[in-house]
Design a protein around this motif. Structure first.
Motif, PDB file in Angstrom:
ATOM      1  N   ALA A  14       0.839  -1.196   0.000  1.00 20.98           N
ATOM      2  CA  ALA A  14       0.000   0.000   0.000  1.00 20.98           C
ATOM      3  C   ALA A  14       0.879   1.252   0.000  1.00 20.98           C
ATOM      4  O   ALA A  14       0.578   2.237  -0.667  1.00 20.98           O
ATOM      5  N   SER A  15       1.984   1.204   0.757  1.00 23.37           N
ATOM      6  CA  SER A  15       2.937   2.311   0.771  1.00 23.37           C
ATOM      7  C   SER A  15       4.255   1.824   1.357  1.00 23.37           C
ATOM      8  O   SER A  15       4.299   0.819   2.074  1.00 23.37           O
ATOM      9  N   ILE A  16       5.314   2.552   1.033  1.00 23.08           N
ATOM     10  CA  ILE A  16       6.637   2.286   1.608  1.00 23.08           C
ATOM     11  C   ILE A  16       7.237   3.605   2.072  1.00 23.08           C
ATOM     12  O   ILE A  16       7.266   4.583   1.320  1.00 23.08           O
ATOM     13  N   LEU A  17       7.702   3.632   3.311  1.00 22.14           N
ATOM     14  CA  LEU A  17       8.469   4.759   3.839  1.00 22.14           C
ATOM     15  C   LEU A  17       9.862   4.251   4.177  1.00 22.14           C
ATOM     16  O   LEU A  17      10.024   3.398   5.048  1.00 22.14           O
ATOM     17  N   THR A  18      10.881   4.731   3.474  1.00 26.86           N
ATOM     18  CA  THR A  18      12.259   4.339   3.786  1.00 26.86           C
ATOM     19  C   THR A  18      12.917   5.468   4.573  1.00 26.86           C
ATOM     20  O   THR A  18      12.730   6.643   4.282  1.00 26.86           O
ATOM     21  N   ILE A  19      13.691   5.072   5.579  1.00 28.25           N
ATOM     22  CA  ILE A  19      14.364   6.022   6.459  1.00 28.25           C
ATOM     23  C   ILE A  19      15.866   5.780   6.377  1.00 28.25           C
ATOM     24  O   ILE A  19      16.351   4.711   6.741  1.00 28.25           O
ATOM     25  N   ALA A  20      16.607   6.745   5.856  1.00 27.04           N
ATOM     26  CA  ALA A  20      18.068   6.653   5.738  1.00 27.04           C
ATOM     27  C   ALA A  20      18.495   5.400   4.984  1.00 27.04           C
ATOM     28  O   ALA A  20      19.442   4.723   5.367  1.00 27.04           O
ATOM     29  N   THR A  21      17.794   5.089   3.907  1.00 28.68           N
ATOM     30  CA  THR A  21      18.145   3.928   3.076  1.00 28.68           C
ATOM     31  C   THR A  21      19.157   4.351   2.011  1.00 28.68           C
ATOM     32  O   THR A  21      18.933   5.336   1.312  1.00 28.68           O
ATOM     33  N   PRO A  22      20.271   3.617   1.871  1.00 28.43           N
ATOM     34  CA  PRO A  22      21.310   4.001   0.896  1.00 28.43           C
ATOM     35  C   PRO A  22      20.940   3.567  -0.527  1.00 28.43           C
ATOM     36  O   PRO A  22      21.562   2.678  -1.106  1.00 28.43           O
ATOM     37  N   HIS A  23      19.942   4.214  -1.105  1.00 28.94           N
ATOM     38  CA  HIS A  23      19.454   3.819  -2.427  1.00 28.94           C
ATOM     39  C   HIS A  23      20.516   3.971  -3.512  1.00 28.94           C
ATOM     40  O   HIS A  23      20.425   3.318  -4.558  1.00 28.94           O
TER      41      HIS A  23
END
Length: 219
Positions: free
Chosen positions: A97-106
């Motif tokens: 439904a949704s994704i929240l990434t926090i400090a992810t090294p994309h």
């Protein structure tokens, strides 16, 4: 209002590299799960390998999502956990439904780039990988999270070149956005610690200065 955190779909917290649910009285996510549930949310904490490639951790995350049996999930993921979530998004977007990434090294990590240079010293690299895997198994044992561990594959994936390959293989969320999922990403810039009592703050400050110099970073 005890329903202010209530959502149509449950929330899933996904920890990062070396992460865990809880060890003794210390919890990776602190009081977040309790506070969300107190305010009406349904919350799960995913248990994946402390160290492995995002492909393998993503497969483990997917297995748990399917086991829990809901139609969709809101995923809140810290650091490497955001890559696990993107793996699921790529292969099974209908679950997200949704994704929240926090400090992810994309885009990769300079720290991982540096550590992988130990490969030029075979004796040093073997010591690092074996010691790292043992530490991860210990964390897994203490947190009752039994999965295979491979710190070498984890760090290879987090290098700049590793993330370029990952983003090519899993473009959803960084090169293109699916129509039916909402994606968010948060980060921070670490500033000088205000006092000498914050060990974590000092560590992040030192790592940031060592690897990033004057460039804004999160340590």
């Amino acid at each position: 209002d005890l329903d202010q955190a209530k959502t149509e779909h449950p929330l899933v917290l996904v920890y990062g590299l070396f992460g865990f649910d809880s060890i003794w009285d210390y919890r990776y996510w602190g009081e977040l799960k309790d506070n969300l549930e107190l305010n009406g949310a349904k919350v799960y904490i995913a248990k994946v390998s402390q160290a492995h490639s995002p492909h393998r951790r993503g497969q483990q995350l997917l297995q748990q999502l399917e086991t829990w049996g809901h139609n969709k999930y809101h995923i809140i993921a810290h650091s490497m956990g955001g890559l696990d979530a993107r793996y699921v998004l790529e292969h099974h977007s209908y679950l997200i439904a949704s994704i929240l990434t926090i400090a992810t090294p994309h885009r990769g990590s300079k720290v991982a780039d540096f550590i992988m240079k130990v490969e030029v010293l075979p004796w040093a690299s073997q010591f690092v990988w074996h010691t790292g895997n043992l530490a991860c198994h210990l964390v897994a044992y203490l947190s009752d999270s039994w999965h295979e561990q491979d710190i070498k594959h984890a760090l290879q994936a987090l290098t700049t070149s590793g993330m370029e390959e990952f983003n090519t293989q899993y473009p959803l969320g960084i090169q293109k956005v699916p129509n039916d999922a909402k994606l968010f990403s948060l980060g921070l810039c670490h500033k000088n610690p205000k006092n000498l009592t914050g060990i974590c703050a000092l560590t992040l400050f030192g790592v940031g200065k060592l690897f990033f110099g004057s460039q804004e970073n999160d340590g």
